[in-house]
Design a protein around this motif. Structure first.
Motif, short mmCIF file in Angstrom:
data_model
loop_
_atom_site.label_atom_id
_atom_site.label_comp_id
_atom_site.label_asym_id
_atom_site.label_seq_id
_atom_site.Cartn_x
_atom_site.Cartn_y
_atom_site.Cartn_z
N PHE A 122 106.57 38.55 12.14
CA PHE A 122 106.60 39.98 12.46
C PHE A 122 106.70 40.21 13.96
N GLU A 123 107.41 41.26 14.31
CA GLU A 123 107.38 41.79 15.67
C GLU A 123 107.81 43.24 15.62
N TYR A 124 107.30 44.01 16.54
CA TYR A 124 107.67 45.41 16.66
C TYR A 124 107.97 45.68 18.13
N ASN A 125 109.22 45.94 18.41
CA ASN A 125 109.69 46.11 19.80
C ASN A 125 109.33 44.89 20.65
N GLY A 126 109.41 43.72 20.04
CA GLY A 126 109.13 42.49 20.75
C GLY A 126 107.66 42.12 20.83
N ASP A 127 106.79 42.95 20.23
CA ASP A 127 105.35 42.73 20.30
C ASP A 127 104.79 42.31 18.94
N THR A 128 103.68 41.59 18.98
CA THR A 128 102.87 41.36 17.79
C THR A 128 101.42 41.22 18.22
N ILE A 129 100.52 41.07 17.27
CA ILE A 129 99.10 41.01 17.59
C ILE A 129 98.45 39.78 16.97
N MET A 130 97.41 39.34 17.62
CA MET A 130 96.62 38.22 17.13
C MET A 130 95.20 38.70 16.89
N MET A 131 94.73 38.54 15.65
CA MET A 131 93.38 38.95 15.28
C MET A 131 92.65 37.76 14.67
N ALA A 132 91.34 37.90 14.52
CA ALA A 132 90.54 36.83 13.93
C ALA A 132 90.22 37.20 12.47
N PRO A 133 90.66 36.40 11.50
CA PRO A 133 90.28 36.67 10.11
C PRO A 133 88.76 36.67 9.96
N ALA A 134 88.23 37.67 9.28
CA ALA A 134 86.77 37.84 9.24
C ALA A 134 86.08 36.90 8.27
N THR A 158 78.98 33.43 3.08
CA THR A 158 79.22 33.55 1.64
C THR A 158 80.71 33.43 1.36
N LYS A 159 81.08 32.44 0.58
CA LYS A 159 82.50 32.21 0.28
C LYS A 159 83.09 33.42 -0.43
N GLY A 160 84.29 33.80 0.01
CA GLY A 160 85.00 34.90 -0.61
C GLY A 160 84.81 36.23 0.10
N LEU A 161 83.76 36.35 0.91
CA LEU A 161 83.56 37.61 1.63
C LEU A 161 84.41 37.66 2.89
N GLY A 162 84.79 38.87 3.28
CA GLY A 162 85.60 39.07 4.48
C GLY A 162 87.06 38.72 4.30
N LYS A 163 87.48 38.52 3.06
CA LYS A 163 88.85 38.06 2.81
C LYS A 163 89.90 39.07 3.26
N THR A 164 89.56 40.35 3.20
CA THR A 164 90.53 41.39 3.60
C THR A 164 90.10 42.08 4.90
N GLN A 165 89.24 41.42 5.67
CA GLN A 165 88.75 41.99 6.91
C GLN A 165 89.20 41.16 8.11
N VAL A 166 89.28 41.80 9.27
CA VAL A 166 89.59 41.12 10.52
C VAL A 166 88.62 41.59 11.59
N ARG A 167 88.37 40.71 12.56
CA ARG A 167 87.62 41.12 13.74
C ARG A 167 88.58 41.37 14.88
N LEU A 168 88.37 42.47 15.60
CA LEU A 168 89.19 42.81 16.75
C LEU A 168 88.29 43.01 17.96
N ALA A 169 88.76 42.58 19.12
CA ALA A 169 88.02 42.76 20.37
C ALA A 169 88.81 43.74 21.24
N TYR A 170 88.15 44.83 21.66
CA TYR A 170 88.86 45.80 22.49
C TYR A 170 88.64 45.49 23.97
N VAL A 171 89.14 44.32 24.35
CA VAL A 171 88.99 43.83 25.72
C VAL A 171 90.29 43.95 26.52
N LEU A 172 91.30 44.57 25.95
CA LEU A 172 92.57 44.77 26.65
C LEU A 172 92.64 46.18 27.22
N GLU A 173 93.50 46.36 28.21
CA GLU A 173 93.63 47.69 28.80
C GLU A 173 94.19 48.68 27.78
N LYS A 174 94.02 49.95 28.06
CA LYS A 174 94.22 51.00 27.05
C LYS A 174 95.65 51.06 26.50
#
Length: 398
Positions: free
Chosen positions: A343-355, A361-377
């Motif tokens: 995937f790319e959108y206008n040459g960009d994509t994102i990297m997230m951490a699968p939760a 507990t096995k099976g939990l967080g399967k449809t969740q991601v962790r995001l860090a808002y440490v980038l500029e706005k």
């Protein structure tokens, strides 16, 4: 060929870093990757810390005391007292990052096979530290529906067995950004006292509390002074992740005496980084005011933007600079890999951490991601747009 150890085989890989090869390939293909996967702030480190390294004035980079420079521990004592925590320099051991503090603390307080209870989702590397110490994590699951508040104390009590020796929390929390209230911590203190458990508290994000909320330290819980182990670090407070300086703080003299033996075995924490960290104690309050205001704006851009995307649920954090988002997808590991590979959108994509890697507990967080808002706005705005467009065409959308 010799066989790798069982401990090494069982050592979990980092959900935060395991997709790095895919990100590197994406960059080589010409994509711009917005890194929302890792808590590496782009905020400048305090000038006083940088200047201390430039003007080091030493001819030898010598060992420090195994517990850390006395002058630094004295300075930290003043910092804690300024923040309402009565801590003496003798109650502090400087470590190579908060990670080493946790490992030393676990090895000091627990025997192999002991159990520690941790509210999940939790910082993924707790799994690794537990593996190093040979202890078992017993999770108590927090819910995204109530913003990852502390689970009912009854749920903790159900998990306690003769092998239970401690409870571990992170406040404000990584990966959820949840800030435990004083009443929640007092309930924990009651069960810690009743069952005579250790209470480890990772408070490295103390400075980053939002919406007029204030942190309450476990060091101020009454009646469990001998049970509390506080973990701290300069990494996020001063945007000095690479310094690798942390601290273990406790009023328990036997714990301190034993942790020091582990500290002596690794000789000493880094000298240059201690110089920078000690200087950082003189960071003006205006630095934190500006940083907190910046993180609030970033949080609002990311979290409000995520919640406008159909099917996405993301509680608004009260602290730290992370959030957990639930996405309308089949599998977060597959989705995060797809974002980098296909995937790319206008040459960009994102990297997230699968939760899933933040749950025990096995099976939990399967449809969740962790995001860090440490980038500029502007980068966060583009990241939200990337995710919105990606979800429109992802083959595994639910």
């Amino acid at each position: 060929m010799p066989i790798i150890s069982i401990k090494g085989i069982n050592m979990p890989e980092s959900p935060i870093r395991k997709l790095v090869p895919f990100a590197e390939t994406a960059k080589k293909a010409g994509k711009h990757v917005f890194h929302l996967n890792i808590g590496q702030p782009d905020i400048d480190s305090p000038k006083v810390a940088i200047d201390a390294l430039k003007d080091i004035g030493r001819t030898v980079i010598e060992y420090s005391h195994s517990a850390g420079f006395e002058s630094y521990r004295e300075g930290l004592s003043k910092y804690y007292k300024k923040n309402g925590m009565d801590v003496n320099a003798e109650e502090i051991i400087i470590t190579t990052g908060g990670s080493e503090a946790l490992v030393f603390g676990f090895m000091t307080c627990f025997n192999p096979g002991d159990e520690v209870i941790i509210p999940e989702p939790f910082y993924a590397n707790y799994n690794g530290f537990a593996q190093m110490a040979g202890i078992n994590i017993v999770p108590v699951t927090a819910s995204i529906e109530d913003g990852f508040a502390l689970p009912p104390i009854e749920e903790f009590e159900k998990k306690i067995t003769p092998k239970t020796k401690g409870i571990v929390i992170c406040n404000p929390g990584n990966p959820t950004g949840y800030l435990y209230a004083q009443d929640e911590l007092k309930k924990l203190a009651e069960i810690v006292k009743k069952k005579d458990l250790f209470l480890f508290a990772d408070e490295v994000y103390r400075e980053f509390c939002y919406d007029n909320n204030s942190p309450f330290s476990v060091l101020n819980l009454e009646g469990i002074e001998e049970n509390v182990i506080l973990i701290d670090s300069v990494s996020k407070r001063y945007s000095m992740c690479g310094a690798r300086i942390g601290a273990l703080i406790t009023r328990n003299k036997e714990v301190l005496k034993t942790v020091l033996k582990f500290a002596q075995a690794r000789l000493s924490p880094p000298t240059l980084a201690q110089i920078a960290s000690e200087a950082a104690l003189n960071t003006p309050d205006s630095y934190f005011t500006d940083v907190v205001n910046e993180y609030v704006e970033r949080r609002n851009i990311l979290v409000d933007g995520l919640n406008k995307i159909p099917g996405v649920i993301c509680p608004k954090p009260k602290g730290a600079f992370y959030c957990i988002a639930q996405l309308p997808i089949d599998d977060a590991d597959l989705f995060c890999k797809w974002l980098l590979e296909d995937f790319e959108y206008n040459g960009d994509t994102i990297m997230m951490a699968p939760a899933s890697g933040f749950y025990a507990t096995k099976g939990l967080g399967k449809t969740q991601v962790r995001l860090a808002y440490v980038l500029e706005k502007d980068a966060l705005k583009k990241s939200v747009k990337c995710l919105e467009e990606a979800l429109k065409i992802y083959p595994g959308r639910k």
